[in-house]
Design an enzyme around this catalytic site. Structure first.
Site, PDB file in Angstrom:
ATOM      1  N   LYS A  11      -0.441   1.392   1.442  1.00  0.00           N
ATOM      2  CA  LYS A  11       0.616   2.180   2.378  1.00  0.00           C
ATOM      3  C   LYS A  11       1.226   2.832   1.199  1.00  0.00           C
ATOM      4  O   LYS A  11       0.793   3.537   0.207  1.00  0.00           O
ATOM      5  CB  LYS A  11       1.234   1.231   3.193  1.00  0.00           C
ATOM      6  CG  LYS A  11       0.334   0.269   3.923  1.00  0.00           C
ATOM      7  CD  LYS A  11       1.184  -0.458   5.263  1.00  0.00           C
ATOM      8  CE  LYS A  11      -0.052  -1.374   5.845  1.00  0.00           C
ATOM      9  NZ  LYS A  11       0.644  -1.986   6.989  1.00  0.00           N
ATOM     10  N   GLY A 179       1.650  -6.418   9.473  1.00  0.00           N
ATOM     11  CA  GLY A 179       2.835  -6.810   8.743  1.00  0.00           C
ATOM     12  C   GLY A 179       3.811  -7.657   9.310  1.00  0.00           C
ATOM     13  O   GLY A 179       4.906  -7.900   9.078  1.00  0.00           O
TER      14      GLY A 179
HETATM   15  P1  PGA Z   1      -0.989  -6.094   6.888  1.00  0.00           P
HETATM   16  O1  PGA Z   1      -1.364  -4.601   7.019  1.00  0.00           O
HETATM   17  O2  PGA Z   1      -2.093  -6.796   6.041  1.00  0.00           O
HETATM   18  O3  PGA Z   1       0.321  -5.856   5.793  1.00  0.00           O
HETATM   19  O4  PGA Z   1      -0.707  -6.619   8.080  1.00  0.00           O
HETATM   20  C1  PGA Z   1      -2.666  -4.160   7.458  1.00  0.00           C
HETATM   21  C2  PGA Z   1      -2.757  -2.658   7.647  1.00  0.00           C
HETATM   22  O5  PGA Z   1      -1.863  -2.103   8.204  1.00  0.00           O
HETATM   23  O6  PGA Z   1      -3.739  -2.031   7.216  1.00  0.00           O
END
Ligand code: PGA
Length: 249
Positions: A11, A179
């Site tokens: 991200k 998340g």
């Molecule tokens: P996360 O994000 O593992 O932090 O839940 C996954 C994603 O958005 O691809």
């Protein structure tokens, strides 16, 4: 045979110096080259901010991990043009980038990405030999209203118009699990991924699960027969933790 793809999605995290620090530590935590050879069917991928792509591509050869690639998090459908803030497939390809995430729920939610633009981006990536990871998934409200299947099927139908299913990956990412630490039960993720597979014309497409994947749930997730890999956000930022996920078997 379906290829296993363990992918990180950084991200909007890590400056260039932070990315270099990650890659100075990550390889030492991976399994030895000998056991990696035995899992040659497994691709390791880390999708990073655009500013890290070129620098990491220059670091990669020295790491000597043939199944480790760097990917991008989006791509525009035009070759070039007046599209401020966007990046094109030829720009990625010139850096040797072969994977790109498309249609992540954060793009759909915060940046106006629609099924139509997702479809255009998928076709542009493929036209340049870049493998897209198409993200689909339902919100909490849709799940509570029993609309999970119909929503995902409608996303797939619109996103995959004229898309080559021989060069793509799908990631099932329930939005409520991203998340939040609230992982989808692995049996439920397996069920939905089986339904997604049933809608594809190519049964050998790699389908990942994404949403709060961590070192302590990776074994259970990867034990599910329909799940061919994971897309990992938060837990891909720590070199030792992400290596534990990659080393799950
Ligand atoms: P996360 O994000 O593992 O932090 O839940 C996954 C994603 O958005 O691809």
């Amino acid at each position: 045979m379906r290829k296993i793809v363990i992918a990180g999605n950084w991200k909007m995290y890590k400056t260039q110096s932070e990315a270099k620090t990650f890659f100075s530590e990550f390889p030492a935590h991976l399994k030895t080259t000998a056991s990696q050879a035995a899992i040659a069917d497994q691709q390791i991928l880390i999708c990073v901010p655009y500013t890290n792509l070129a620098i990491l591509q220059t670091i990669l050869p020295a790491i000597g991990q043939a199944n480790l690639s760097i990917g991008a998090q989006n791509v525009h459908w035009a070759e070039n043009g007046a599209f401020t803030g966007e990046i094109s497939a030829p720009m990625l390809l010139e850096m040797g980038i072969k994977y790109v995430i498309i249609g992540h729920s954060e793009r759909r939610q915060f940046f106006g990405e629609t099924d139509e633009t997702v479809n255009k981006r998928l076709k542009a990536a493929q036209a340049h030999g870049i493998t897209p990871i198409l993200c689909v998934g339902e919100s909490k409200q849709q799940r509570d209203a029993n609309e999970t299947e119909s929503w995902i099927f409608s996303q797939l139908a619109a996103d995959l118009i004229d898309v080559d299913q021989n060069n793509m990956i799908v990631a099932y990412e329930p939005i409520w699990a991203i998340g939040t630490g609230d992982t989808c039960a692995s049996s439920e993720a397996n069920r939905v991924i089986g339904l997604i597979r049933g809608k594809l014309t190519n049964p050998n497409v790699t389908i990942q699960y994404g949403g709060s994947v961590k070192a302590d749930n990776i074994d259970e997730i990867m034990a599910q027969p329909e799940i061919d890999g994971v897309l990992v956000g938060g837990a891909s930022l720590d070199p030792a933790g992400f290596a534990r996920i990659v080393n799950y078997r």
